[in-house]
Design a protein around this motif. Structure first.
Motif, PDB file in Angstrom:
ATOM      1  N   VAL A 102      29.332  53.035  14.957  1.00 54.45           N
ATOM      2  CA  VAL A 102      29.872  53.044  16.317  1.00 54.45           C
ATOM      3  C   VAL A 102      29.215  54.148  17.131  1.00 54.45           C
ATOM      4  O   VAL A 102      28.879  53.961  18.305  1.00 54.45           O
ATOM      5  CB  VAL A 102      31.409  53.199  16.289  1.00 54.45           C
ATOM      6  CG1 VAL A 102      31.962  53.439  17.679  1.00 54.45           C
ATOM      7  CG2 VAL A 102      32.048  51.958  15.678  1.00 54.45           C
ATOM      8  N   ILE A 105      25.871  52.948  18.245  1.00 57.77           N
ATOM      9  CA  ILE A 105      25.962  51.982  19.349  1.00 57.77           C
ATOM     10  C   ILE A 105      26.229  52.703  20.669  1.00 57.77           C
ATOM     11  O   ILE A 105      25.584  52.431  21.684  1.00 57.77           O
ATOM     12  CB  ILE A 105      27.044  50.926  19.058  1.00 57.77           C
ATOM     13  CG1 ILE A 105      26.592  50.031  17.895  1.00 57.77           C
ATOM     14  CG2 ILE A 105      27.353  50.091  20.291  1.00 57.77           C
ATOM     15  CD1 ILE A 105      27.666  49.127  17.361  1.00 57.77           C
ATOM     16  N   LYS A 132      22.405  46.323  20.263  1.00 56.99           N
ATOM     17  CA  LYS A 132      23.102  45.039  20.304  1.00 56.99           C
ATOM     18  C   LYS A 132      23.036  44.327  18.957  1.00 56.99           C
ATOM     19  O   LYS A 132      24.000  43.700  18.530  1.00 56.99           O
ATOM     20  CB  LYS A 132      22.521  44.157  21.407  1.00 56.99           C
ATOM     21  CG  LYS A 132      22.937  44.623  22.794  1.00 56.99           C
ATOM     22  CD  LYS A 132      22.322  43.788  23.888  1.00 56.99           C
ATOM     23  CE  LYS A 132      22.738  44.314  25.249  1.00 56.99           C
ATOM     24  NZ  LYS A 132      22.128  43.595  26.365  1.00 56.99           N
ATOM     25  N   ARG A 135      25.597  46.003  16.801  1.00 54.51           N
ATOM     26  CA  ARG A 135      26.936  45.558  17.197  1.00 54.51           C
ATOM     27  C   ARG A 135      27.216  44.164  16.666  1.00 54.51           C
ATOM     28  O   ARG A 135      28.289  43.891  16.118  1.00 54.51           O
ATOM     29  CB  ARG A 135      27.057  45.574  18.723  1.00 54.51           C
ATOM     30  CG  ARG A 135      28.431  45.156  19.204  1.00 54.51           C
ATOM     31  CD  ARG A 135      28.444  44.795  20.650  1.00 54.51           C
ATOM     32  NE  ARG A 135      27.515  43.682  20.874  1.00 54.51           N
ATOM     33  CZ  ARG A 135      27.036  43.342  22.059  1.00 54.51           C
ATOM     34  NH1 ARG A 135      27.354  44.040  23.114  1.00 54.51           N
ATOM     35  NH2 ARG A 135      26.224  42.323  22.191  1.00 54.51           N
TER      36      ARG A 135
END
Length: 166
Positions: A102, A105, A132, A135
């Motif tokens: 996280v 990202i 992306k 993710r």
């Protein structure tokens, strides 16, 4: 609690039943610096040093409780489990796999905006593709784990109803 520790504390602090945070810091840490005293005071307030209480508006730790902290009473012998190799297992700290991903990202989103602002559109597009894809990979893994958990909840032979979008 060791009677020897309690006797030593009573000799060191005659006529006292409890000690202030500064005195506890002196006994536990061997010094009375401002930082050490503050940490001991916080530990007394939070309950890390059991038995501490306010008497006449002053935080104090009773001598028997301090003696218990210095030399804890053992109820039963502690038996260490050993593995097949004969050494005791090392305690492990479970680390989350999702936290660093996280963070990657979020950092990717930030640096994408920075590079776009600097006019480096090619680099920004490359960064966007990387964060992306990470993710999307996290979302796929999450969906698979949810599907596995749901599949484990179904009784054998039962089929799941097909439902439309919610």
């Amino acid at each position: 609690m060791s009677a020897r520790s309690l006797d030593h504390l009573r000799q060191s602090f005659p006529g006292r039943w409890g000690l202030t945070p500064a005195e506890v810091a002196e006994v536990l840490k061997g010094r009375r610096s401002r930082g050490v005293v503050q940490r001991v005071r916080e530990r007394m307030k939070s309950g890390d040093l059991p038995g501490a209480r306010k008497i006449d508006g002053k935080l104090q730790l009773p001598l028997p409780d301090l003696a218990e902290i210095l030399e804890p009473t053992t109820c039963a012998p502690v038996v260490a489990r050993t593995s097949a190799s004969g050494s005791a297992p090392k305690p492990s700290r479970r680390r989350s796999r999702i936290g660093p991903r996280v963070a990657f990202i979020r950092a990717g989103q930030f640096w994408e905006l920075v590079t776009r602002g600097l006019g480096l559109d090619d680099l920004a597009a490359e960064l966007a593709a990387k964060w992306k894809s990470e993710r999307d990979e996290m979302r796929r893994e999450y969906a698979e784990s949810v599907a596995e958990r749901l599949a484990g909840e179904l009784p054998e032979g039962a089929e799941r109803e097909k439902r439309g979008p919610i």
